[in-house]
Design a protein around this motif. Structure first.
Motif, short mmCIF file in Angstrom:
data_model
loop_
_atom_site.label_atom_id
_atom_site.label_comp_id
_atom_site.label_asym_id
_atom_site.label_seq_id
_atom_site.Cartn_x
_atom_site.Cartn_y
_atom_site.Cartn_z
N PRO A 137 2.79 -19.85 41.71
CA PRO A 137 2.83 -19.03 42.77
C PRO A 137 4.28 -18.59 43.12
N PHE A 178 8.52 -22.50 42.78
CA PHE A 178 7.47 -23.47 42.05
C PHE A 178 6.86 -22.95 40.81
N TRP A 223 -5.23 -25.35 44.39
CA TRP A 223 -6.11 -24.31 45.31
C TRP A 223 -5.51 -22.72 45.29
N ASP A 224 -3.80 -22.78 44.97
CA ASP A 224 -3.54 -21.45 44.68
C ASP A 224 -4.16 -20.82 43.59
N GLY A 229 -3.92 -28.30 52.22
CA GLY A 229 -3.15 -26.98 51.74
C GLY A 229 -2.60 -26.40 52.99
N TRP A 252 2.57 -23.81 59.08
CA TRP A 252 1.30 -23.22 59.06
C TRP A 252 0.86 -23.32 60.50
N GLU A 307 6.07 -15.35 50.66
CA GLU A 307 5.05 -16.44 50.81
C GLU A 307 4.36 -16.36 51.99
C1 6A9 Z 1 8.29 -28.08 46.94
C2 6A9 Z 1 10.64 -27.71 45.98
C3 6A9 Z 1 12.55 -27.42 42.90
C4 6A9 Z 1 2.92 -25.03 50.10
O1 6A9 Z 1 2.03 -22.29 46.92
C5 6A9 Z 1 2.19 -23.85 46.86
C6 6A9 Z 1 1.87 -24.67 47.98
C7 6A9 Z 1 0.37 -24.40 48.67
O2 6A9 Z 1 -0.48 -24.66 47.77
C8 6A9 Z 1 0.19 -25.03 49.91
O3 6A9 Z 1 -0.74 -24.73 50.71
N1 6A9 Z 1 2.92 -24.17 48.77
C9 6A9 Z 1 1.45 -24.57 51.06
O4 6A9 Z 1 1.53 -25.35 52.02
C10 6A9 Z 1 4.54 -24.58 48.53
C11 6A9 Z 1 4.51 -25.84 47.86
C12 6A9 Z 1 6.07 -26.35 47.64
C13 6A9 Z 1 6.09 -27.82 47.33
C14 6A9 Z 1 7.08 -28.22 46.34
C15 6A9 Z 1 9.56 -28.31 46.31
C16 6A9 Z 1 11.71 -27.80 45.15
O5 6A9 Z 1 11.04 -27.51 43.67
#
Ligand code: 6A9
Length: 784
Positions: A380, A385, A391-392, A540, A681, A738
């Motif tokens: 993503p 990340f 699901w992404d 998600g 969200w 994002e």
């Molecule tokens: C954080 C950060 C060194 C959150 O795009 C990935 C996900 C989605 O699947 C999800 O639906 N994002 C969304 O609500 C980002 C998730 C990041 C989690 C990890 C750690 C520090 O890393």
């Protein structure tokens, strides 16, 4: 085969290592062997082979090298812009990094040449150009590194650097050659001519060989800086810290090739496999770069043909960049993940405040590891990340499928292979130590009762549409689209998809009986496991409001719809692969789902689909209008004549609810949780769901029905709004984001989020239905 002298000598002594590319894989896979598969680095190249080779680039202003040496992609590096401008997984591409801090723009051009099943050649051209305002004599330290994994105890391995001297009297070093021998990679050579372009002046090229422990290989930056430090300390005279490593070529498991360059420069790195019929040359590489750029633009124009009003040169550039960053964000990971399945009984979540027990269990958890295994996936966001998110990935693969169907299905297969014996797929996969690095162990550990939206089914479904000619394909030449090949492949995936489906239905099943709704079907109701107060990470939509406190009688609308989407895909597969008997089972499930969408989830008063829970022994609706309410619509359960289509269209087109000029926002501003707390969200606009909404509007716009014209009108508006939002934010900031602010429309949260935001590429290529027939005005009349 024309190899530099040293390599010829090597080739003569090196035994032919048998090809080890997994032969069970189909033939269009060999060109995917090498790539910039370490998206966590600005440039990190490796083959899709476990424990083999890694190569990459670091650079920094010479006198600030210790602080500003670039290696891993970091959001706080303050790049004006970075990313791929063209990239194709089979041939390579071009990346630009505008490094404000080091006052230099770096371009990395990567070219692949593969023949048949051979492991292939590749080349890199690294260019540097001082930025405006840089000192006339800007000195940049540029380091190319190569490491070999698993070298210790491998008698047949070699990673040796040689200097290639010129024929002239001064015997100056003309090139650095690195000889490679590895049981999986075979024999190969890397050739790096030491000239640095016409205007570039440089203080020679040094090669420094090290023998380091395995964990130092992927930490090239600290390994390099530590070597400099050690070298400075070794000197008897006191003085400044060294900036250049001592020239010490030899045999080891890590090679640093360092150049100190004044002003602009370019130099090449040429990798030739011994199996190739000829070695990679500078001219082949230069031609390849040119060809790739031309081919990429042409292919883009064909596959993602821009439709009005986005058929402009600017949108073409934007789309090419977005697609290149999505494709260039692909990674190959090998290693283990951390899982905790020791407390399955606790995670069963069968009692009151189940999350308290879960939290406690997590506190005392000593995760085990699972693997090692491989994961081939897009990511993503490279800086924040750079790892796999289940699901992404389904969303990433929708544009990829149109571009390169074989690549997309290769990735689908990789994810499905990561399934455990029960059918569970871990939702966030940090595979291997390097991917795990820097993530809190809390976020790392995966639990085998946790699900995630099964978006890979969307990809498989669309793949079958392509195979059946229902969707057109203009992408790369494909092996899977040859007669019978696709069907065979789907038949191979089918048992895995079915297993995951069965796991899902069982592990996330909900207590329908507790709701005592006589008209309900008693099989189709689901509840996300792993909920905590105010949170539902598995879904998600992390902080999207749900029943509070969490309850074991909850039935989650989105979970039901995701199951339905799986059922419909499996039904399609069953017919397609002539396992018709199975199809009846899925049809049965679908019937139950349709019944329960109405019987359990439709709330008459609110005129909306909602989550439900049992309170005071009563079936109670938990309604937070937003993306959740749109789920039956987004997953294709609302057809043109559905009685609730009107309510759904009203909700999404209502400016006081979900509609904004920038796209559909996640939560209605009439909801009491709107914008509250972390507000992740709870109001922002996300492109993945906007894409799903658009595709449904589009299909309804083509279907006769009472709301056909409205669907068409809203489709036209929404498509324009979303593209405008992502595009203008990109123009302003140089990045994809994002999510987008529902009020101002600006990009926010993670910068350079090249994951599902890239769906804008598909959106720009969706048909423009605007015919000047007044539809838009009619829609306006209805709503405003
Ligand atoms: C954080 C950060 C060194 C959150 O795009 C990935 C996900 C989605 O699947 C999800 O639906 N994002 C969304 O609500 C980002 C998730 C990041 C989690 C990890 C750690 C520090 O890393």
């Amino acid at each position: 085969m024309q190899l530099p002298a040293t390599l010829v000598a090597l080739a003569l002594v090196a035994p032919v290592v048998s090809k080890t590319v997994d032969s069970s894989l189909y033939s269009n896979e060999a060109p995917l062997l090498w790539g910039p598969y370490k998206p966590n680095l600005y440039l990190g190249i490796c083959p899709r082979l476990p424990e083999s080779l890694i190569a990459g680039l670091m650079w920094g202003k010479l006198d600030e090298q210790d602080k500003k040496l670039r290696h891993t992609v970091e959001q706080n590096d303050g790049m004006a812009m970075y990313g791929w401008t063209t990239y194709d997984a089979r041939s390579g591409g071009t990346q630009i990094v505008q490094d404000v801090g080091n006052q230099i723009d770096i371009t990395t051009e990567f070219v692949k040449k593969s023949e048949g099943q051979s492991s292939g050649n590749w080349a890199l051209r690294i260019k540097g150009k001082p930025r405006e305002g840089a000192p006339a004599d800007l000195k940049t330290s540029v380091i190319f590194f190569v490491g070999m994994e698993g070298k210790e105890g491998c008698a047949d391995c070699q990673l040796e650097a040689f200097e290639q001297l010129g024929a002239g009297d001064d015997k100056s070093v003309e090139a650095v050659n690195i000889a490679i021998k590895h049981p999986r990679v075979g024999s190969a050579g890397i050739h790096i001519p030491t000239s640095v372009g016409e205007d570039g002046r440089h203080e020679g090229t040094i090669v420094h060989t090290l023998n380091v422990t395995e964990d130092k290989l992927w930490q090239a930056k600290s390994t390099f800086l530590d070597a400099l430090k050690a070298q400075s300390n070794d000197r008897t005279e006191a003085g400044k810290m060294d900036v250049v490593l001592r020239n010490a070529p030899g045999s080891g498991n890590m090679q640093f090739v360092q150049m100190i360059i004044h002003g602009s420069f370019h130099f090449d790195v040429l990798y030739s496999s011994r199996e190739a019929t000829r070695a990679m040359t500078t001219s082949e590489m230069a031609g390849g770069i040119q060809d790739n750029v031309v081919a990429y633009r042409k292919d883009y124009a064909r596959v993602f043909a821009l439709k009005a009003p986005f058929n402009t040169d600017q949108h073409a550039l934007f789309g090419q960049k977005m697609l290149a960053d999505l494709l260039g964000g692909i990674g190959y990971f090998y290693g283990r993940i951390k899982i905790d399945e020791s407390k399955k009984a606790i995670y069963a979540e069968t009692t009151g405040k189940f999350w308290e027990k879960t939290a406690d269990a997590k506190k005392h958890s000593i995760p085990e590891t699972r693997g090692p295994y491989e994961l081939f996936t897009h990511t993503p966001a490279r800086a924040v990340f750079p790892r796999g998110f289940l699901w992404d990935e389904g969303f990433h693969l929708l544009p990829v499928l149109e571009w390169d169907v074989d690549l997309a299905m290769e990735v689908v297969q990789s994810w499905l292979k990561s399934m455990d014996d029960d059918g569970w797929i871990a939702r966030e996969q940090a595979v291997g130590i390097e991917a795990e690095n820097g993530i809190l162990s809390d976020a790392l550990t995966q639990y085998p009762h946790i699900a995630n939206p099964p978006t890979l089914f969307l990809v498989v479904s669309k793949f079958i549409d392509i195979l059946q000619g229902k969707a057109k394909y203009y992408g790369h030449e494909s092996t899977l689209l040859k007669p019978e090949a696709g069907k065979k492949f789907v038949a191979k995936l089918y048992p895995l998809l079915k297993k995951h489906y069965e796991w899902w239905r069982k592990s996330q099943s909900g207590d329908i009986e507790a709701h005592s709704v006589p008209s309900a079907n008693l099989n189709e109701g689901y509840r996300w496991r792993g909920r905590t107060p105010e949170m539902n990470y598995p879904s998600g939509m992390d902080d999207y409001p749900r029943a509070e406190p969490p309850d074991i009688t909850e039935l989650h609308l989105d979970a039901l719809c995701w199951v339905g989407l799986m059922s419909r895909t499996l039904e399609k597969i069953a017919f397609f692969t002539e396992t018709t008997h199975d199809a009846f089972t899925y049809q049965n499930h679908i019937r139950g789902i349709r019944i329960n969408l109405e019987a359990l989830h439709w709330e008459e008063q609110q005129n909306a689909y909602c989550d439900t829970v049992v309170r005071d022994d009563k079936h109670t609706y938990v309604c937070h209008k937003g993306y959740l309410s749109l789920f039956p619509f987004m997953t294709g359960f609302i057809d043109a004549s559905h009685p609730h289509l009107d309510a759904i269209l009203r909700l999404l087109r209502d400016q006081n609810q979900l509609w904004t000029d920038h796209g559909i926002k996640s939560l209605s501003q009439e909801d009491k949780k709107y914008g509250v707390g972390d507000n992740y969200w709870r109001s922002p606009i996300w492109i993945n769901f906007n894409y799903m909404i658009l595709t449904q509007l589009f299909s309804l716009a083509k279907m006769p029905g009472p709301h056909q014209a409205r669907c068409k009108g809203i489709y036209i508006e929404l498509r324009k709004n979303i593209v405008h939002t992502v595009f203008s934010s990109w123009l302003q900031t140089g990045y994809a984001w994002e999510q987008y602010d529902p009020v101002g429309g600006h990009g926010q949260r993670t910068q350079h989020f090249t994951g599902w935001t890239s769906l804008v590429v598909s959106i720009m290529a969706m048909p423009d239905l605007e015919q000047g027939d007044g539809v838009k005005d009619r829609v306006k009349e209805i709503y405003e």
